[in-house]
Write a protein that holds these residues in place. Sequence first.
Motif, PDB file in Angstrom:
ATOM      1  N   VAL A 270      10.453  14.775 -10.103  1.00 56.85           N
ATOM      2  CA  VAL A 270       9.440  13.920 -11.200  1.00 56.85           C
ATOM      3  C   VAL A 270       9.844  13.203 -11.873  1.00 56.85           C
ATOM      4  O   VAL A 270      11.249  13.078 -12.423  1.00 56.85           O
ATOM      5  N   TYR A 271       9.853  11.963 -11.473  1.00 53.93           N
ATOM      6  CA  TYR A 271      10.924  10.548 -12.291  1.00 53.93           C
ATOM      7  C   TYR A 271      10.182   9.942 -13.317  1.00 53.93           C
ATOM      8  O   TYR A 271       9.019   9.894 -13.339  1.00 53.93           O
ATOM      9  N   SER A 272      10.581  10.059 -14.364  1.00 49.83           N
ATOM     10  CA  SER A 272      10.490   9.119 -15.194  1.00 49.83           C
ATOM     11  C   SER A 272      10.285   7.731 -15.075  1.00 49.83           C
ATOM     12  O   SER A 272      10.225   7.981 -13.912  1.00 49.83           O
TER      13      SER A 272
ATOM     14  N   LEU B  19       0.691  -1.257  -0.294  1.00 46.83           N
ATOM     15  CA  LEU B  19      -0.116   0.339   0.195  1.00 46.83           C
ATOM     16  C   LEU B  19       1.257   1.334  -0.023  1.00 46.83           C
ATOM     17  O   LEU B  19       0.527   2.238  -1.277  1.00 46.83           O
ATOM     18  N   LEU B  20       1.969   1.688   0.486  1.00 43.69           N
ATOM     19  CA  LEU B  20       2.511   3.138   0.966  1.00 43.69           C
ATOM     20  C   LEU B  20       3.869   2.431  -0.760  1.00 43.69           C
ATOM     21  O   LEU B  20       4.011   3.578  -1.150  1.00 43.69           O
ATOM     22  N   TYR B  21       3.988   1.540  -0.943  1.00 44.70           N
ATOM     23  CA  TYR B  21       4.646   2.080  -2.122  1.00 44.70           C
ATOM     24  C   TYR B  21       4.077   1.997  -3.324  1.00 44.70           C
ATOM     25  O   TYR B  21       4.427   3.298  -4.070  1.00 44.70           O
ATOM     26  N   GLU B  22       2.746   2.132  -3.410  1.00 44.09           N
ATOM     27  CA  GLU B  22       2.062   2.761  -4.606  1.00 44.09           C
ATOM     28  C   GLU B  22       1.274   4.139  -4.098  1.00 44.09           C
ATOM     29  O   GLU B  22       1.290   4.633  -4.917  1.00 44.09           O
ATOM     30  N   ASP B  23       1.423   4.492  -3.033  1.00 37.87           N
ATOM     31  CA  ASP B  23       1.422   5.874  -2.852  1.00 37.87           C
ATOM     32  C   ASP B  23       2.835   6.873  -3.233  1.00 37.87           C
ATOM     33  O   ASP B  23       2.821   7.886  -3.143  1.00 37.87           O
ATOM     34  N   LEU B  24       3.703   6.040  -2.677  1.00 38.35           N
ATOM     35  CA  LEU B  24       5.528   6.445  -3.399  1.00 38.35           C
ATOM     36  C   LEU B  24       5.425   6.853  -4.695  1.00 38.35           C
ATOM     37  O   LEU B  24       5.529   7.268  -5.157  1.00 38.35           O
TER      38      LEU B  24
ATOM     39  N   ASN C 250      -2.227  15.103  -2.799  1.00 40.61           N
ATOM     40  CA  ASN C 250      -2.602  14.214  -2.431  1.00 40.61           C
ATOM     41  C   ASN C 250      -2.328  12.633  -2.244  1.00 40.61           C
ATOM     42  O   ASN C 250      -2.258  12.036  -0.856  1.00 40.61           O
ATOM     43  N   ALA C 251      -0.904  12.324  -3.275  1.00 37.06           N
ATOM     44  CA  ALA C 251      -0.323  11.518  -2.722  1.00 37.06           C
ATOM     45  C   ALA C 251       0.799  11.314  -1.890  1.00 37.06           C
ATOM     46  O   ALA C 251       0.656  10.683  -0.590  1.00 37.06           O
ATOM     47  N   THR C 252       1.069  12.531  -1.499  1.00 44.39           N
ATOM     48  CA  THR C 252       1.944  12.747  -0.486  1.00 44.39           C
ATOM     49  C   THR C 252       1.407  12.863   0.875  1.00 44.39           C
ATOM     50  O   THR C 252       2.137  12.802   2.048  1.00 44.39           O
ATOM     51  N   GLU C 253       0.082  13.242   0.785  1.00 37.32           N
ATOM     52  CA  GLU C 253      -1.094  14.070   2.322  1.00 37.32           C
ATOM     53  C   GLU C 253      -0.908  12.454   1.993  1.00 37.32           C
ATOM     54  O   GLU C 253      -0.938  11.868   3.605  1.00 37.32           O
TER      55      GLU C 253
ATOM     56  N   ALA D  37       4.018  12.182 -10.291  1.00 40.71           N
ATOM     57  CA  ALA D  37       3.161  13.372 -10.312  1.00 40.71           C
ATOM     58  C   ALA D  37       3.967  14.477 -10.681  1.00 40.71           C
ATOM     59  O   ALA D  37       4.713  14.547  -9.802  1.00 40.71           O
ATOM     60  N   GLU D  38       3.632  15.485 -11.066  1.00 42.07           N
ATOM     61  CA  GLU D  38       3.977  15.928 -11.520  1.00 42.07           C
ATOM     62  C   GLU D  38       3.639  17.214 -10.223  1.00 42.07           C
ATOM     63  O   GLU D  38       2.576  17.278  -9.729  1.00 42.07           O
TER      64      GLU D  38
END
Length: 159
Positions: free
Chosen positions: A116-118, A48-53, A68-71, A59-60
Amino acid sequence: MSTALLAAIAGISGIALGRLWDGWSETSRWRRDQKTASYQRLAEAFILLYEDLRSIALAESGTGAFVNATERGRQNKIWDNALVAVWLHGSASVVRAASSMDRAVTELFYDAQASVYSLEDWNRARVPSADAFEAFIAATRKELGLPPAPIKLFPYAPN
């Protein structure tokens, strides 16, 4: 002493010994079950955490998706609670592996916020956390008396 009295004493001793054994066995099973459940919860929490990361990293910065993902990542109590359960119930080797995994995902969390990662960069950046997860699974299997099972969390990522 009469035979009947000796038989009664032996019966009482047997009952007491049986109850002591049952209590010890029940405590051992409870500890084993707590340990196993805590290991499983941390493995699930990692996914679950990996998906947030991943969401943060791809994301830009400043977009709604990034915020939202950071929160979600910052407020992830599932990870924290699962980690504490392993710290409480786990063996020393599994606690070390869990702590290494925590350091790897924490570093990835801060790195993911920095730029932002490729997709290619993300695949490289996540390798240390995947390696830590795989080490946690290996330590867990060993602790539980299960045979080694080679796993590859991200088979397509360069290692």
